[in-house]
Design a protein around this motif. Structure first.
Motif, short mmCIF file in Angstrom:
data_model
loop_
_atom_site.label_atom_id
_atom_site.label_comp_id
_atom_site.label_asym_id
_atom_site.label_seq_id
_atom_site.Cartn_x
_atom_site.Cartn_y
_atom_site.Cartn_z
N ARG A 51 5.69 6.76 9.61
CA ARG A 51 5.62 7.85 10.58
C ARG A 51 4.37 8.71 10.38
O ARG A 51 3.85 9.29 11.34
N ARG A 52 3.89 8.80 9.14
CA ARG A 52 2.73 9.64 8.84
C ARG A 52 1.47 8.82 8.59
O ARG A 52 0.55 9.27 7.92
N GLN A 53 1.42 7.60 9.13
CA GLN A 53 0.35 6.67 8.78
C GLN A 53 -1.05 7.20 9.06
O GLN A 53 -2.00 6.85 8.37
N ARG A 54 -1.22 8.06 10.05
CA ARG A 54 -2.55 8.58 10.39
C ARG A 54 -3.00 9.68 9.44
O ARG A 54 -4.16 10.09 9.48
N ARG A 55 -2.08 10.18 8.60
CA ARG A 55 -2.44 11.29 7.72
C ARG A 55 -2.27 10.93 6.25
O ARG A 55 -2.19 11.81 5.39
N LEU A 56 -2.22 9.64 5.94
CA LEU A 56 -1.97 9.21 4.56
C LEU A 56 -3.23 9.32 3.71
O LEU A 56 -4.34 9.10 4.18
N ARG A 57 -3.01 9.66 2.42
CA ARG A 57 -4.10 9.63 1.45
C ARG A 57 -4.20 8.24 0.86
O ARG A 57 -3.37 7.37 1.12
N GLY A 58 -5.24 8.03 0.05
CA GLY A 58 -5.49 6.70 -0.49
C GLY A 58 -4.32 6.13 -1.26
O GLY A 58 -3.91 4.97 -1.07
N ALA A 59 -3.72 6.94 -2.16
CA ALA A 59 -2.60 6.46 -2.96
C ALA A 59 -1.40 6.14 -2.09
O ALA A 59 -0.64 5.19 -2.35
N GLU A 60 -1.21 6.92 -1.04
CA GLU A 60 -0.09 6.68 -0.14
C GLU A 60 -0.27 5.40 0.67
O GLU A 60 0.70 4.72 0.99
N VAL A 61 -1.51 5.07 1.01
CA VAL A 61 -1.77 3.81 1.70
C VAL A 61 -1.40 2.64 0.81
O VAL A 61 -0.77 1.67 1.25
N ASP A 62 -1.79 2.71 -0.47
CA ASP A 62 -1.41 1.65 -1.41
C ASP A 62 0.10 1.54 -1.53
O ASP A 62 0.67 0.44 -1.59
N GLU A 63 0.76 2.70 -1.56
CA GLU A 63 2.23 2.70 -1.64
C GLU A 63 2.83 2.09 -0.39
O GLU A 63 3.83 1.34 -0.46
N LEU A 64 2.26 2.39 0.77
CA LEU A 64 2.74 1.81 2.02
C LEU A 64 2.69 0.30 1.98
O LEU A 64 3.65 -0.39 2.37
N VAL A 65 1.59 -0.26 1.53
CA VAL A 65 1.45 -1.72 1.45
C VAL A 65 2.49 -2.31 0.51
O VAL A 65 3.14 -3.33 0.81
N GLU A 66 2.65 -1.66 -0.66
CA GLU A 66 3.61 -2.18 -1.65
C GLU A 66 5.04 -2.15 -1.12
O GLU A 66 5.80 -3.12 -1.24
N LEU A 67 5.41 -1.03 -0.49
CA LEU A 67 6.77 -0.90 0.04
C LEU A 67 7.00 -1.83 1.22
O LEU A 67 8.12 -2.33 1.42
N TYR A 68 5.97 -2.08 2.01
CA TYR A 68 6.10 -3.03 3.12
C TYR A 68 6.41 -4.43 2.59
O TYR A 68 7.30 -5.12 3.09
N GLN A 69 5.67 -4.85 1.57
CA GLN A 69 5.90 -6.16 0.99
C GLN A 69 7.31 -6.26 0.40
O GLN A 69 7.99 -7.28 0.53
N ARG A 70 7.75 -5.16 -0.25
CA ARG A 70 9.09 -5.16 -0.84
C ARG A 70 10.16 -5.22 0.25
O ARG A 70 11.14 -5.96 0.14
N ALA A 71 9.96 -4.46 1.33
CA ALA A 71 10.94 -4.45 2.42
C ALA A 71 11.02 -5.81 3.11
O ALA A 71 12.09 -6.24 3.55
N ALA A 72 9.87 -6.49 3.23
CA ALA A 72 9.89 -7.83 3.82
C ALA A 72 10.71 -8.79 2.98
O ALA A 72 11.46 -9.63 3.51
#
Length: 330
Positions: free
Chosen positions: A22-43
């Motif tokens: 939901r906040r993808q346009r306002r993410l910081r660098g560490a949060e982007v890395d976290e997003l990728v990791e959580l996406y892979q885990r959710a898949a």
């Protein structure tokens, strides 16, 4: 596997992933890395849930989360309206603007040839005699030239003119791939025809009819043809001089950009065709018809200059975004 325990243990990571999406346009660098990791885990979790549970509601909710996360990670496709806006505000005008020296040169050369031929025909009865018999010339200047613009219904005539001119412009652009060697010949034939008819009309006292019928639509129409010719010749010159890039890459980039001209001119020539069918043969005074044509020409040139210059300053080339041959590779 206890699916309820699995869901209870995984839910915090799913909620966190939903928040990051939901906040993808306002993410910081560490949060982007976290997003990728959580996406892979959710898949991975989705695959587990599908194989171990029949709960359609759970599978649907997790599938939706994974799909939204995938779009956030990989980038969603641009909406169609954005591509249309980019085409008319960037791609087409910047290619036209960057090729301005080529099509301005084509304009000057063509008009010079038409003027010389027109003066020659108008002042030399011997040349007129070579063109046709007195009866044939009289038929042309007194009837055929003016009747051409009104002998068919406006809608049918506009469609015919549009298709004919759009096809001509497309051919001129395509000839650019073959070094543009045939483009000057096409322009020469067009200039000779305009000069010949103009000379005959002037010689027989029909100058007002000639200019009153050709200028309303001819200014925009000829500009479109000259633009197509200039873009095509520039494409041909890219084959000869690709610059610092490899020839195949330069030709691919310029070829894609020039196709923007071909597509854009379809719209420009549609406007020209509508003027030729609805304004040129109308009962409006000559000054009014010419003024409408001049306004259309001025608006088009202003459009190319304003949007083209802005795009060029932004280092746009008119090429497609993320061109395949320009994508970074390892």
């Amino acid at each position: 596997m206890d699916i309820d325990a699995f869901v209870a243990a995984s839910k915090p990571s799913w909620d966190r992933l939903d928040d990051l999406v939901r906040r993808q346009r306002r993410l910081r660098g560490a949060e982007v890395d976290e997003l990728v990791e959580l996406y892979q885990r959710a898949a991975t979790h989705l695959s587990i849930v599908r194989s171990g549970s029949s709960d359609a509601l759970l599978i649907g909710r997790l599938s939706s989360l994974v799909a939204r996360a995938r779009a956030a990670v990989t980038g969603a496709h641009s909406p169609a309206w954005r591509e249309v806006v980019r085409f008319f505000t960037v791609s087409f005008p910047v290619v036209a603007y960057r090729a301005r020296r080529w099509w301005i040169g084509a304009t000057v050369a063509s008009l010079a040839v038409a003027y010389v031929v027109g003066v020659w025909v108008a002042r030399d009865p011997g040349v007129q005699a070579m063109v046709g018999t007195p009866e044939e010339i009289r038929q042309l200047v007194e009837h055929d030239f003016a009747d051409y613009y009104s002998e068919n219904p406006a809608a049918s005539f506009a469609g015919h003119v549009w298709l004919n001119n759009a096809w001509l412009a497309m051919q001129v652009v395509v000839w650019g791939i073959l070094l543009g060697v045939f483009i000057p010949y096409i322009l020469l034939q067009n200039a000779l025809n305009v000069g010949l008819i103009g000379g005959l009309m002037h010689a027989h006292g029909k100058a007002d009819v000639f200019w009153g019928l050709i200028l309303p639509h001819g200014m925009l129409e000829l500009t479109a043809v000259f633009l197509a010719a200039g873009a095509g010749m520039r494409l041909g010159w890219t084959v000869v001089d690709p610059g610092p890039r490899r020839r195949a890459e330069a030709l691919a980039e310029q070829g894609r950009a020039v196709m923007s001209v071909a597509l854009g001119l379809v719209v420009v020539l549609l406007v020209s065709g509508l003027i030729e069918a609805g304004v040129t043969p109308s009962g409006l005074p000559t000054w009014a018809r010419i003024s409408i044509g001049a306004l259309a020409e001025a608006l088009f040139l202003a459009y190319v200059i304003v949007f083209g210059r802005r795009a060029e300053r932004a280092n746009e080339t008119g090429d497609i975004e993320h061109a395949p041959d320009l994508a970074p590779t390892s």
